[in-house]
Design a protein around this motif. Sequence first.
Motif: not given
Length: 363
Positions: A210-237
């Motif tokens: 188990e790698l992260a605090p958000i797992t299961g159904t809650a982690s699946m919700a991150l797939i379409g979470d634009a804020e989450f995707l944008g934050r990680i892409n921003g950190l990569i930049t």
Amino acid sequence: MGFLPHWLGWSRQEQGQPSPVLRFSEQLPLPPTAAGVGDVQPPTTSPALDFTPWTIARLDAIGREVVERPCQASLQAARSARGCLSRFWLAAPVDGLETFFHGAIGDVYRHLLAGALPALPLDRPDLALKQQLTDFLQQGLERHGSINVLLALLPYLDREAMQVHEPLRHLPAWLIPLYAERCEPGLGAQSTPQRPQLPPMATHNITLPELAPITGTASMALIGDAEFLGRINGLITLYNLEPGDPEICRDLSQGRRQVAQVWLDVDSDQLEALYRTPFGQLTDHLITSRFAVEPLSQDELAMRQQLSEVAADLRHPRALNALLAALLYYPIEQVTLPADAMLIPAWLSESLTRKGVQPAGRA
């Protein structure tokens, strides 16, 4: 070999050679006077951008006109449309080709290929481009951008004018039906190669971490979470701008854990579908980011080892989940494909090959 970047406008223009995409004139066109006559002084403004806009709807209309009302004007418009489509595929991002192919531009593209477009006569520039595209493909479909080039070339080819060696292995699954229709009609009767069957494991006592605090159904919700995707892409930049910054590394490490957790939680039969979404593109950005060379903590090293043990035995029902998660923790230079590429799905093998990953044992 350098023709493709030059065609896309990526290379420096040689002296006296016009850009293949945009042209800049020294002055704006002279507007007419109210009476339609008279001298007008050229305005002293910045140079005008001279280009020809086009729309998908117009391309579709051109395709119908050249069939229903053929004339010199409609033939010339269709040839121009062929050039627009070809340049579009050459310039399209590699990881967006499937999305475009299944969208409106792909619908028009297939419609035009089924009509008169490939049969239109070729002038000297057309012949030169066709030869350049053909030469590029003859050097191997393993080259980055080969699918772009193949899509750009098809409007210039008659049916069955070209065939790809082992197309079921070298072409993406979404392109196979069109390729078979245009180039190799007998391919549809061939069976798709199956992955080898491995003997069952006696036990599945290797578990996923188990790698992260958000797992299961809650982690699946991150797939379409634009804020989450944008934050990680921003950190990569940010990391690319300031590699090694402790705060950025900490936040990106936490984000990477959460991305990896999603891959562990998703159903195994949904891996390919997820990989073709923006979440999959984010994963690719992480895999190819130089953040992968950052030293790992002891906890991360243990976690990576556990993922690798699951991924190493493809009989494990979650082996591919573990593999996608583990890829986030290895520099891409340390990754190798199985000697038998059929042991992993074609969509993943093709993606890793495009990133420069080589089969085990190859120099």
